[in-house]
Design an enzyme around this catalytic site. Structure first.
Site, PDB file in Angstrom:
ATOM      1  N   GLY A  12      67.113  20.803  58.580  1.00  0.00           N
ATOM      2  CA  GLY A  12      67.682  19.960  57.515  1.00  0.00           C
ATOM      3  C   GLY A  12      67.969  18.951  58.757  1.00  0.00           C
ATOM      4  O   GLY A  12      69.421  19.018  59.394  1.00  0.00           O
ATOM      5  N   GLY A  14      69.807  16.135  57.708  1.00  0.00           N
ATOM      6  CA  GLY A  14      70.186  15.491  57.468  1.00  0.00           C
ATOM      7  C   GLY A  14      71.158  14.585  57.926  1.00  0.00           C
ATOM      8  O   GLY A  14      71.824  14.768  59.743  1.00  0.00           O
ATOM      9  N   ASP A  36      62.789  18.652  59.406  1.00  0.00           N
ATOM     10  CA  ASP A  36      63.126  17.940  58.098  1.00  0.00           C
ATOM     11  C   ASP A  36      61.523  18.162  57.468  1.00  0.00           C
ATOM     12  O   ASP A  36      60.749  17.930  58.184  1.00  0.00           O
ATOM     13  CB  ASP A  36      63.313  16.820  58.561  1.00  0.00           C
ATOM     14  CG  ASP A  36      64.805  16.655  57.220  1.00  0.00           C
ATOM     15  OD1 ASP A  36      65.698  16.711  57.016  1.00  0.00           O
ATOM     16  OD2 ASP A  36      63.658  16.105  56.332  1.00  0.00           O
ATOM     17  N   VAL A 121      74.427  26.985  55.579  1.00  0.00           N
ATOM     18  CA  VAL A 121      75.477  26.085  55.865  1.00  0.00           C
ATOM     19  C   VAL A 121      75.429  25.422  54.405  1.00  0.00           C
ATOM     20  O   VAL A 121      76.285  24.965  53.502  1.00  0.00           O
ATOM     21  CB  VAL A 121      75.231  25.288  56.876  1.00  0.00           C
ATOM     22  CG1 VAL A 121      76.448  23.652  57.127  1.00  0.00           C
ATOM     23  CG2 VAL A 121      75.346  25.882  58.650  1.00  0.00           C
ATOM     24  N   THR A 122      73.905  25.458  54.069  1.00  0.00           N
ATOM     25  CA  THR A 122      73.475  24.748  52.523  1.00  0.00           C
ATOM     26  C   THR A 122      74.988  25.451  51.934  1.00  0.00           C
ATOM     27  O   THR A 122      75.157  26.283  51.584  1.00  0.00           O
ATOM     28  CB  THR A 122      72.115  25.182  52.541  1.00  0.00           C
ATOM     29  OG1 THR A 122      71.371  24.928  53.148  1.00  0.00           O
ATOM     30  CG2 THR A 122      71.782  24.123  51.102  1.00  0.00           C
ATOM     31  N   HIS A 178      83.611  30.083  49.776  1.00  0.00           N
ATOM     32  CA  HIS A 178      84.752  28.420  50.717  1.00  0.00           C
ATOM     33  C   HIS A 178      84.940  27.856  49.374  1.00  0.00           C
ATOM     34  O   HIS A 178      84.824  27.548  48.352  1.00  0.00           O
ATOM     35  CB  HIS A 178      82.788  28.323  51.377  1.00  0.00           C
ATOM     36  CG  HIS A 178      82.767  26.850  51.772  1.00  0.00           C
ATOM     37  ND1 HIS A 178      83.958  26.822  52.296  1.00  0.00           N
ATOM     38  CD2 HIS A 178      82.189  26.107  51.311  1.00  0.00           C
ATOM     39  CE1 HIS A 178      83.516  25.661  52.767  1.00  0.00           C
ATOM     40  NE2 HIS A 178      82.397  24.711  52.630  1.00  0.00           N
TER      41      HIS A 178
HETATM   42  N1  APR Z   1      63.561  21.416  54.430  1.00  0.00           N
HETATM   43  C1  APR Z   1      63.220  20.928  54.903  1.00  0.00           C
HETATM   44  N2  APR Z   1      64.085  20.057  54.983  1.00  0.00           N
HETATM   45  C2  APR Z   1      64.730  19.412  53.609  1.00  0.00           C
HETATM   46  C3  APR Z   1      64.023  20.597  52.478  1.00  0.00           C
HETATM   47  C4  APR Z   1      63.503  21.126  52.721  1.00  0.00           C
HETATM   48  N3  APR Z   1      62.746  21.926  51.612  1.00  0.00           N
HETATM   49  N4  APR Z   1      65.004  19.947  51.790  1.00  0.00           N
HETATM   50  C5  APR Z   1      65.629  19.165  52.237  1.00  0.00           C
HETATM   51  N5  APR Z   1      65.882  18.633  53.328  1.00  0.00           N
HETATM   52  C6  APR Z   1      66.360  18.043  53.809  1.00  0.00           C
HETATM   53  C7  APR Z   1      66.528  16.655  53.333  1.00  0.00           C
HETATM   54  O1  APR Z   1      64.958  15.709  53.486  1.00  0.00           O
HETATM   55  C8  APR Z   1      67.814  15.851  53.717  1.00  0.00           C
HETATM   56  O2  APR Z   1      67.249  15.514  55.393  1.00  0.00           O
HETATM   57  O3  APR Z   1      67.834  18.261  54.021  1.00  0.00           O
HETATM   58  C9  APR Z   1      68.474  17.487  54.476  1.00  0.00           C
HETATM   59  C10 APR Z   1      69.962  17.243  53.912  1.00  0.00           C
HETATM   60  O4  APR Z   1      71.000  16.650  54.337  1.00  0.00           O
HETATM   61  P1  APR Z   1      71.428  15.846  53.625  1.00  0.00           P
HETATM   62  O5  APR Z   1      70.776  14.568  52.602  1.00  0.00           O
HETATM   63  O6  APR Z   1      72.462  14.354  54.627  1.00  0.00           O
HETATM   64  O7  APR Z   1      72.702  16.525  53.701  1.00  0.00           O
HETATM   65  P2  APR Z   1      74.472  17.120  54.007  1.00  0.00           P
HETATM   66  O8  APR Z   1      75.152  16.188  54.575  1.00  0.00           O
HETATM   67  O9  APR Z   1      73.378  17.147  55.600  1.00  0.00           O
HETATM   68  O10 APR Z   1      73.996  18.432  53.567  1.00  0.00           O
HETATM   69  C11 APR Z   1      73.461  19.345  54.109  1.00  0.00           C
HETATM   70  O11 APR Z   1      75.127  21.426  54.148  1.00  0.00           O
HETATM   71  O12 APR Z   1      77.554  21.289  54.135  1.00  0.00           O
HETATM   72  C12 APR Z   1      76.158  21.111  53.302  1.00  0.00           C
HETATM   73  O13 APR Z   1      77.028  20.443  51.085  1.00  0.00           O
HETATM   74  C13 APR Z   1      76.289  20.474  51.899  1.00  0.00           C
HETATM   75  O14 APR Z   1      74.033  21.407  51.117  1.00  0.00           O
HETATM   76  C14 APR Z   1      75.058  20.929  51.723  1.00  0.00           C
HETATM   77  C15 APR Z   1      73.778  20.613  53.151  1.00  0.00           C
END
Ligand code: APR
Length: 314
Positions: A12, A14, A36, A121-122, A178
């Site tokens: 991920g 993000g 990602d 973390v998700t 959490h």
């Molecule tokens: N495989 C790889 N990457 C993925 C997948 C997957 N199956 N599904 C989603 N992603 C990527 C998205 O493309 C994106 O770049 O996960 C990333 C998530 O990033 P953001 O949307 O910016 O989310 P973020 O703020 O980083 O939070 C991620 O962490 O703290 C927790 O609650 C928050 O669950 C959330 C996670």
């Protein structure tokens, strides 16, 4: 035997994942892989972080990828993939979306890095860690959830601000689930070695506890388009560093309890001894009646979240 650099993969790319990659690279914790499902996001951010190293003078490699083969043999894998919280969307709403994402990521991690310590973390964290553990089938030493370090960082920063002291001198402990169901332990919070309960009135402490408990929501409300990422990333890096450098830190993490604190089969936030093997020990201590009641309430909420998983067939 030639010296082998440690490897940390972040799933991920993000806000949380990329910030974590930057922090891990700048602390020279090892080679960093940022994965990602979106190739441009992973490769673009990795390249950007690498170039930051030329200015801030850190050396490690940072690679962006969509291919789990590039993460092979990681020492630590961090899972941030999924959908973040948005206004109006509670953690529990995210259950179904993120359960699928975390399960698919963990199936890949199991194949590519079977010896890794995996940090989830998700959100909703307590349920996602449970799903991850089921998919990975790793011993409990190698599956942890990141929550308590962040929750206690929030509480510590509010205490430091209130007392106008350095946050370095504020120690705090939180237990339980959490966010909303976390259990801060004011009795175990110390400022420069002095119990917080001697420094602030109970109602002020309670106000800071409440703000920390809702700390994630406060940021979601302000950002309006996403959730917190600087403090979450810093918290992940502290856990990962404890493992990669075998620091034997005691940090609050979500760990699978096997009878500790009277709980079995659930991931709950407790003080954990973290070293090279991951969770080296769950640290147990006596709770007073009030703390025990709050802890049990929190555990009940974690259990309800896990029950929701089976009700939804997840
Ligand atoms: N495989 C790889 N990457 C993925 C997948 C997957 N199956 N599904 C989603 N992603 C990527 C998205 O493309 C994106 O770049 O996960 C990333 C998530 O990033 P953001 O949307 O910016 O989310 P973020 O703020 O980083 O939070 C991620 O962490 O703290 C927790 O609650 C928050 O669950 C959330 C996670």
């Amino acid at each position: 035997m030639p010296f082998r650099r440690k490897k940390i993969s972040i799933i991920g790319a993000g806000q949380v994942g990329a910030t974590c990659a930057l922090m891990a690279a700048s602390r020279d914790m090892g080679d960093v892989v940022l994965l990602d499902r979106d190739a441009g996001t992973a490769k673009g951010k990795a390249l950007d972080i690498l170039q930051a190293g030329a200015v801030q003078l850190f050396d490690g490699t940072v690679r962006g990828t969509i291919d789990y083969a590039d993460t092979a043999g990681s020492d630590v894998v961090v899972v941030t993939a999924g959908s973040p919280r948005r206004p109006g969307l509670t953690r529990d709403d995210l259950l179904a979306i993120n359960a699928g994402v975390v399960a698919s990521c963990c199936r890949e991690i199991k194949r590519s890095s079977p010896e890794a310590v995996v940090i989830i973390v998700t959100n909703p964290l307590d349920a996602m860690t449970f799903i991850a553990s089921r998919e990975l089938g790793f011993p409990r030493q190698r599956v942890l959830g990141m929550a308590g370090v962040l929750d206690s960082a929030r509480f510590r920063s509010f205490v430091a601000e209130e007392l106008q002291v350095s946050v370095r001198d504020v120690q705090a402990l939180v237990l339980g689930g959490h966010g909303g169901s976390m259990v801060p332990m004011p009795r175990h919070c110390f400022v420069g070695g002095v119990p917080l309960t001697q420094l602030l009135a109970p109602e002020r402490i309670q106000a800071l506890v409440e703000r920390a408990r809702l700390g994630g929501d406060e940021i979601v409300g302000l950002l309006a388009t996403g959730s917190a990422y600087y403090a979450p990333a810093a918290s992940i890096v502290q856990m990962a560093e404890a493992v990669l450098r075998n620091q034997r830190r005691i940090l609050p993490c979500a760990a699978l309890l096997e009878g500790e604190y009277g709980v079995s089969g659930l991931f709950v936030g407790v003080p954990c001894l973290l070293g090279g093997g991951g969770l080296e020990k769950v640290c147990e201590f006596e709770l007073d009646a009030t703390e025990r009641a709050a802890f049990e309430h929190s555990v009940a909420r974690v259990r309800a979240l896990v029950d929701d998983l089976s009700r939804l067939g997840l």
